[in-house]
Scaffold this active site. Structure first.
Site, PDB file in Angstrom:
ATOM      1  N   ASP A  12       0.820  -1.222   0.000  1.00  0.00           N
ATOM      2  CA  ASP A  12       0.000   0.000   0.000  1.00  0.00           C
ATOM      3  C   ASP A  12       0.847   1.262   0.000  1.00  0.00           C
ATOM      4  OD1 ASP A  12      -2.375  -1.442  -0.041  1.00  0.00           O
ATOM      5  OD2 ASP A  12      -2.502  -1.535   2.148  1.00  0.00           O
ATOM      6  N   LYS A  15       2.171   1.277  -5.710  1.00  0.00           N
ATOM      7  CA  LYS A  15       2.621   0.571  -6.915  1.00  0.00           C
ATOM      8  C   LYS A  15       1.613   0.716  -8.057  1.00  0.00           C
ATOM      9  CE  LYS A  15       3.139  -3.593  -5.409  1.00  0.00           C
ATOM     10  NZ  LYS A  15       2.680  -3.412  -4.023  1.00  0.00           N
ATOM     11  N   THR A  16       0.338   0.465  -7.752  1.00  0.00           N
ATOM     12  CA  THR A  16      -0.670   0.506  -8.814  1.00  0.00           C
ATOM     13  C   THR A  16      -0.899   1.931  -9.292  1.00  0.00           C
ATOM     14  OG1 THR A  16      -1.714  -1.481  -7.907  1.00  0.00           O
ATOM     15  CG2 THR A  16      -3.027  -0.150  -9.438  1.00  0.00           C
ATOM     16  N   LYS A  37      -0.600  -8.969 -13.279  1.00  0.00           N
ATOM     17  CA  LYS A  37      -0.386  -9.210 -11.855  1.00  0.00           C
ATOM     18  C   LYS A  37      -0.423 -10.714 -11.644  1.00  0.00           C
ATOM     19  CE  LYS A  37      -1.882  -6.889  -8.334  1.00  0.00           C
ATOM     20  NZ  LYS A  37      -0.682  -6.207  -7.767  1.00  0.00           N
ATOM     21  N   ASP A  52      -7.183  -3.371  -7.705  1.00  0.00           N
ATOM     22  CA  ASP A  52      -5.983  -2.922  -8.430  1.00  0.00           C
ATOM     23  C   ASP A  52      -5.977  -3.407  -9.879  1.00  0.00           C
ATOM     24  OD1 ASP A  52      -5.104  -1.549  -6.234  1.00  0.00           O
ATOM     25  OD2 ASP A  52      -3.605  -3.029  -5.628  1.00  0.00           O
ATOM     26  N   GLU A 115       3.370  -6.437 -12.121  1.00  0.00           N
ATOM     27  CA  GLU A 115       3.260  -5.816 -10.802  1.00  0.00           C
ATOM     28  C   GLU A 115       3.171  -6.886  -9.720  1.00  0.00           C
ATOM     29  OE1 GLU A 115      -0.122  -3.418  -8.471  1.00  0.00           O
ATOM     30  OE2 GLU A 115       0.606  -2.339 -10.247  1.00  0.00           O
TER      31      GLU A 115
END
Length: 224
Positions: A12, A15-16, A37, A52, A115
């Protein structure tokens, strides 16, 4: 430049957010880009639009691509290996690596953003972490950090781990944290310790333009 592994110093930290901004900037520059992902936990199928993978799909202009982007989805907001076990499954690193490399091959002359889940040393399987996947895939790394008090230590620790695994760090992005010290001041304190790794700042807000980051990566990842 088939793949770029997007990882973080923790969970958190943006990244996204960074991946979505980068996708939009790359598309603006005419680059072919896709996202993957390997596994996502804390995924509620009743609220898939808020996940995400859905944000990545929206940035790609493919709102129906959630399940294509994230083939392994688990409900519990826990580390992927635990979340998978609660649903009677066991995650295998080789399976995720094979999927990522197959997806990268599909992009061909473009760029696949892979990711990870959580931070560099977050578990993916019962015995392997994101770092193990990064080392196996062999893709350059985009390291995303927050700007909270203590982030400098976390960035440097992540860089030590990545470099020990012979991972090439293409760039570091500091994503602004809430109620944190001044973003620019923290960045200036970090730069002398980065050993040449370029640092980019990501202020909060969907209006952040990742153009400078996109330009750097388009050049860096095409270099021999």
């Amino acid at each position: 430049m088939p793949a770029l592994f997007v990882t973080g110093t923790g969970t958190d930290i943006g990244k996204t957010y960074v991946s979505c901004a980068l996708i939009r900037a790359l598309k603006t520059r005419g680059a072919v880009v896709d996202a993957f992902k390997p596994v996502v936990s804390g995924f509620d199928p009743k609220d898939a639009a808020g996940s995400d993978p859905a944000r990545l799909a929206a940035a790609l202009g493919d709102p129906g691509g959630v399940f294509r982007i994230a083939p392994r989805r688990y409900l519990a907001p826990l580390s992927p290996n635990i979340a998978a076990r609660l649903e009677g499954e066991t995650l295998v690193l080789d399976d995720m690596v094979i999927d990522a490399m197959a997806r990268a091959a599909e992009v061909r002359d473009g760029l696949l953003l892979v990711e990870g889940a959580g931070g560099v040393m977050s578990p993916l399987t019962d015995g392997e972490t994101n770092l193990d996947m990064i080392a196996t895939v062999g893709a350059p790394v985009l390291l995303v950090a927050g700007s909270y008090l203590g982030t400098i230590s976390h960035v440097l620790t992540a860089l030590v781990a990545l470099r020990a695994a012979n991972a090439r760090v293409a760039a570091v992005v500091m994503s602004q944290s809430l109620d944190a010290p001044d973003l620019n001041q923290t960045a200036q304190a970090l730069i002398p310790f980065l050993q040449g790794a370029p640092l980019f700042l990501a202020p909060r807000g969907e209006s952040w333009d990742a153009g400078a980051l996109a330009d750097h990566l388009l050049t860096d990842l095409r270099a021999p």
